[in-house]
Write a protein that holds these residues in place. Sequence first.
Motif: not given
Length: 144
Positions: A19, A21, A30-31, A46, A51, A56, A110, A112
Amino acid sequence: MVLIDGLCRNCDKDVQMLVGQSVFEKKVVWHLCYDCHHCGEAIELDDNDAMPNKMREEILVKEGTWNLIVLEKEQRATVVTKILREAMSLSLAEAMKLKKKMPGSVFIGTKSETNRLKQLLAAEGLKAEIGRSVTTIGVVDRIG
């Protein structure tokens, strides 16, 4: 990307998921991906919606929290406040609380999330930095 425990959506068995971002077109996306060794299900996802909190929190635990430090003051802090208010969907009162912190730390999240905000400010010629934070997970902001 961080490794987290999850359940396969096909067979409900335990899987290890990657996981992460990133910032894409001025948004945090997010992935998630995994390969289930029980049933063979392979997922690559994706998403640009919010999220899930559990994911997260795992990113925050494993990658740490990041701090956005705005270096602007006075008139330029007003411009920063306007940009952050829109980017974070803040009320006027919340935005004014951020302005009072400038220059200084205005957001913790985070990497990102903080990177996105820094990029938005830099696009307008405004100065900000990001760095690792020592804040505990319980008080980490959430972008709306």
